[in-house]
Design a protein around this motif. Sequence first.
Motif, short mmCIF file in Angstrom:
data_model
loop_
_atom_site.label_atom_id
_atom_site.label_comp_id
_atom_site.label_asym_id
_atom_site.label_seq_id
_atom_site.Cartn_x
_atom_site.Cartn_y
_atom_site.Cartn_z
N LEU B 293 0.84 -1.21 0.00
CA LEU B 293 0.00 0.00 0.00
C LEU B 293 0.87 1.26 0.00
O LEU B 293 0.54 2.25 -0.65
CB LEU B 293 -0.93 0.00 1.21
N PHE B 327 -5.65 4.50 -8.56
CA PHE B 327 -6.24 4.35 -7.23
C PHE B 327 -7.47 3.44 -7.28
O PHE B 327 -7.66 2.56 -6.44
CB PHE B 327 -6.61 5.72 -6.64
N PHE B 331 -8.01 0.21 -5.08
CA PHE B 331 -9.07 0.19 -4.08
C PHE B 331 -10.11 -0.90 -4.37
O PHE B 331 -10.50 -1.66 -3.49
CB PHE B 331 -9.76 1.56 -4.01
N ILE B 334 -8.34 -4.56 -3.87
CA ILE B 334 -8.11 -4.95 -2.48
C ILE B 334 -9.43 -4.98 -1.71
O ILE B 334 -9.68 -5.86 -0.88
CB ILE B 334 -7.07 -4.03 -1.81
N GLY B 335 -10.30 -4.02 -2.04
CA GLY B 335 -11.62 -4.00 -1.40
C GLY B 335 -12.38 -5.29 -1.70
O GLY B 335 -13.02 -5.87 -0.82
N LEU B 340 -14.61 -6.11 1.23
CA LEU B 340 -15.20 -4.79 1.45
C LEU B 340 -16.16 -4.44 0.32
O LEU B 340 -17.12 -3.71 0.51
CB LEU B 340 -14.06 -3.76 1.52
#
Lengths: 683, 378
Positions: B293, B327, B331, B334-335, B340
Amino acid sequence: MISFREPDDNSGLFIPRLLIAVIAVLVGGIALVAKLYALQIRDYDKYHTAAEDNRIKLVPVVPRRGEIRDRNGVVLATNSYDYTLEITTTIPGGVRPKARPRTELDNTIYELAKFIAIDKKDRERFHKFRAENARLTSAPIRGALTDEEIARFVGQRYRFSDVDVKMRMTRSYPFGQLASHLVGYINRINKDDAESLELRGDADNYLGTEHIGKEGVEAQYETALHGVTGEDRVEITAGGNPVRLLGHSPATPGQDIVLSIDIELQKVAEAAFGERRGAMVAVDPRNGEVLALVSVPTFDPNLFVDGITSENWARLRETGVPRAEQNKPLLNRALFSAYPPGSTFKPFMALAGLTHEKRKWTQKISDPGFFWFGGHQFMDDKKGGHGGVDMYKSLVVSCNTYYYMLAADLQIDRISSFMPQFGFGERSNIDLPGEATGVLPSQAWKRKRFAKAGREHQKWYPGETISIGIGQGYNAYTPIQMAQAMATLANNGRRMQLHVGQKAVDSDDNVTEFPPELVKEIDVKPEYIDLVRQALGDVTRFGTGTRAFAGATYHAAGKTGTAQVYSLKGGKYDKSNERMRDHSWFIAYAPTELPNVLSDQPGIALAVLVENGGFGAASAAPIARQVIDYWLLHKRANEPALEDADASDVDNGDAAHNHAAPLPQAQDGTPGNPAPTPRGAAE
Amino acid sequence: MSAARQRFASLSDFLLRPLDPTLALILCCLLAYTFVVMASASVGRLESLLLHIMLAMVLIWIVASIPPQRLLSFAPALYILGVVLLVGVDLFGETSKGAKRWLNLGFGRFQPSELMKIAMPMTLAWFFQKREGSTGWQDFLIAIIVLALPVFLIVKQPDLGTAVLVSAAGVFVLFFAGLPWKVIGAVLVTGLLAIFIFVQNSADWCKPEVQWPGMKQYQKERVCTMHSPKKDLRGKGFHINQSTIAIGSGGFSGKGWREGTQTHLSFLPERHTDFIFAVIAEEFGFMGALVLLGLYLALLIRGFIIAATAPSLGTKLLAGAVTMIFFTYVFVNIGMVSGLLPVVGVPLPFVSYGGTALVTLCLGIGILMSIRHSWQDH
C-alpha cells in the motif's frame, strides 16, 4: 512553447479538486488499512483457526477388530482381507464433491468387465452402495479379487484413472453355521446404529469403521472387540488430496475375546439335534461358564458381513412360509424362547414343599390316578395312579398327582416367592444380548398381564395353581433359565452367574479374566438339596431317564419333562401334526457329586429342549447323554470313549464315597433309602 | 572523454531522458515485489512475467517519448476506433465464460473495452482543453454522453469490472474539469439512496428466482454475495470467504514466503491474477500489505504532483484522471479481495498477472511520464 506561468482560471478550480481527490485517496487507503487490520490483527485467531481447519484433515485409523476364540483357543471369528475394485464416484477437485453421472460410471464398468468378471448383481450392489453412501468418494464394484484378477487389472491400470484396488477388512466365521447364535455377526453400520453410537458418545471412535456387532458375542463385546480408533493428521488440498502426514496417533487394536465355550462340545450338541428344532445350554455349575449354547436350526453369519442379499434374507426370514410351519433359524431359542418347563419343574417344587414344611421326605400320599380340585379333575400321567408315593418316588417316576396336591397345599404365593432364587422368571443376565424373562406366574403377574381385560381375568384362581405344580399352566422358562436352575442344584445351592466370556486378551497379550461370580446362596437347607439330588441321580438309573443313560460309565442326575403345546393354544390335538406334539425337556448334571472346581475334573449341568419332540425321555434325554458323554469322556456318538480313566470313579452309584476330591455338603447317613422302581416310569 | 564514453553517455541520455526517475523507481520496486510474490504463487509463469515486464518498459518508453499534446490529439480517433470495435464485439465478438468481450483479429484476441480505459480520459481531457475558458453545462452534458456510450456497450458484454473502471476514468475527468457540486451531490445522494434501498430489500431481491433487469444471473449473485458472503460458503461466497481466511490467517507478519497454506493448497481462487493480494497478505502479513500500500501511495502522490504541475488543462485533467484510475484499480481490487466490495474482475495494478491489463497500466505510466517530461524540458 508553454512557459511557467500562474495557473489560469480553470487551474484555479483544478487544484482544490485535486486536493479533494487526494483526501478521497487517503480515506480509501485508511478504509483498506482498517479492513486489513480487522482481518489480520483483530480477528487473526478466528482466521488462523479457519485456515488450519481448511488444510488439516483428521483421518481415522481403524483398529483391527479382536478375534473370538473358544476355551481351547480355536478361532470362531476372525478378520480376513478382501481385495476390492473400487470406482471413484465423485468428481475430483472442487470443494463440494459432485457425484459423477451414471452413464460415465457404467462406461467404466463396461470397460472393466472386458477383463474382470462383473455380473449383474455386482452392478446392482455398486449402484445401491453408491446411493446409500453419498459421503464416500468411491464404491466397490467387485470384491474377493483373485491374484490373477489383480494382476490383470494392474496391467490395464493406466486406462483407468478412476479405478483402484483397495484392501478392506472383513470378518469371517470359519465354523459357518456352528454356534452362530452364540458368536453372532457383524454388519454394516446403519442409520439406527449411527444414532445409538451418537447417543452413547462413541461416534468419534467409529469414524472410519464400517461394521458393528449385531448379534451374539460380536454385539455384546463390541466395545472390547472394536478397540480405539487412531488418527492421522493429514494436510490436504482444497480438492481433498492428501499432501503430507502431519501427525499420527496409532489405533489400539480390539481385544480378543476368549469364550468358555468348547466348540467341539458345541459341534457334538448341534449334531445330536439332527434336523430337529430346539435349544441346549450346557454350563459348568461350579463357576457359571457356559460350555455350549445351542439353538437349532442355525444360519451362516458370513452371509451378513457385507450386507445380506435380499434372497438370503428372505430365505432366513422364511418369507412366504406359513407361520405355523416356520423354523425361525434367526431366533435364538436358548435365550429368547420360553417354554412351559413340564416335569423339570418338579424338583424345585419338591424343594419348595420341604422348605415350607408342607411335605416331609418320607411322607406318602395316595395317588388314585387323578386329583379333584374345585370341581375339576386333574389327571395323573399313569392310569390308575402310582399308589403310595413319597417325595423320592414322585421325582423318580415323575408322579403328577403328588405335585397337584403339593401345589394346592403351597398355594401360588409361596411358589412365586420361592422360585425366583433359582432364576425362574428373571433374566439370567448372561453376557449375550436379547434375553427373554420367561414367566413365573404370581398374583401380581396375572394382574399386570391381564391389565386390559376385566377384573375377573386379573384374579388368580386357586385351580390355576394346580397345573403350575407340574410345570404347566402359565409358567414358561427359557432353556438358559432351566440350565441355570439345574446348575444351581448341582452346585449345592450356590447359584453362579452364567457367562460365555472367559477372558479378554489385548494385542500385548495382557489378559483380563472375567472371574466367576456368586449370584446367591439358595435359601434351602442343604439336606433338602441333597435329598432331591439323590432322587434325581436315581432318575437315570431307575426312573424316566434310565434308557437314555443305559451303560453310562459315569453317574448323571437328571429330570425329564414334557411340555404340552396343544392345551396352551386351546386347539384340537392332532397327533398327525408334528407341530402339535409336546415339547421335550431334559435337564441334567454330571457327575452327581461335582469334583472340586480347582481340579481339572470336568463337571456339567445342562438343559435340553426339543420342540415338538414328544416325551422328554425319548427325545431330549439322548441328546443330553451325547453331550455329557463327550464332556466327561471325550466320547463322540458311535465312537469309543477316549478317556476311561474317570469312568470307573463315577460308575458307582454312590459316587460321593469314592471320589477323592473333598466335597461340599457331603452328608453321611443317607435318608430313608426307598425301594428302587425298576420299571421305566412314564411321565 | 573518449568517444566511446561519450557515445555511451549520449545513448543513456537518449534512453533515460523521457523517463521520470521517481516514477521509474517506484515502478521497479513494485515489479520486484511482484516478482517475489509470483515466484511463490505461480513459479511456472516467471519467464513470461519477465517478458511482460520488458515489453512494458519498452511501451512506457515509447509513450513517454511522445509529447502530451500529440497524445491528446490522438484521443478522438482512439475513442471512435474504440466505440467501433465495441460495436464490432457486440456483433461479431467471441464468447467465453458467458461474456462477449473478445474480438478475434486473426493474429490474436483483443479486448476493445481495455482500450477504452485510456481512450476515455484522454478524449474527455482533449475535449475540455478544447472548450477551455468557456465550459458550460452543455459541455458537461456532451461529455456525459461521450462517457455513457462506451460504458453502455461494455455493460452489455457484460463486463462489470471494466465498466466500473471506464466510467470512473470519465467521471474523474469530469470532476477535475469542474463538474458542479450540485450535480455531484445529486449523484452521490441518489447512489447512497440506491445502496440503502438495496440493503433493505436484499433479502427479497436476492432470492434465486428473482431476475434483475439488464443483468446476468452471476452478476446479481456477486452483488448479493458481497452483501452476505457467509450464507453460502461452499458456493458463491466461497471465493470471498477463502480469500478473507487467507488474509486474516496471515496475521501481523505472515506465514512466510511460499508457506501460505491457503495459497499452496489451492483454497485460494485465481491466486496469480485477481486474488494475488491475498497471497501477499497471507505470506507477508499485515506488514507486507502495508509495504505494498505504501508503494501505491508513493505512486499516487507522484501522479498527483505531476497533475498539479502539468503545463496545460488537458494534461492536468489527464494526469489527475490517470492517477485516480490507478487508485480505483487498487481500491476496488483490495476491497474485493478483503470482502469490502463485491467481486468485480479488476486486477491489482502491476502485480496481478496478465498482459492486457499491464499494457493499459503502462500506457498510463507512459502518459504521466510524458506529461512530466514535457514541462521539465522547457
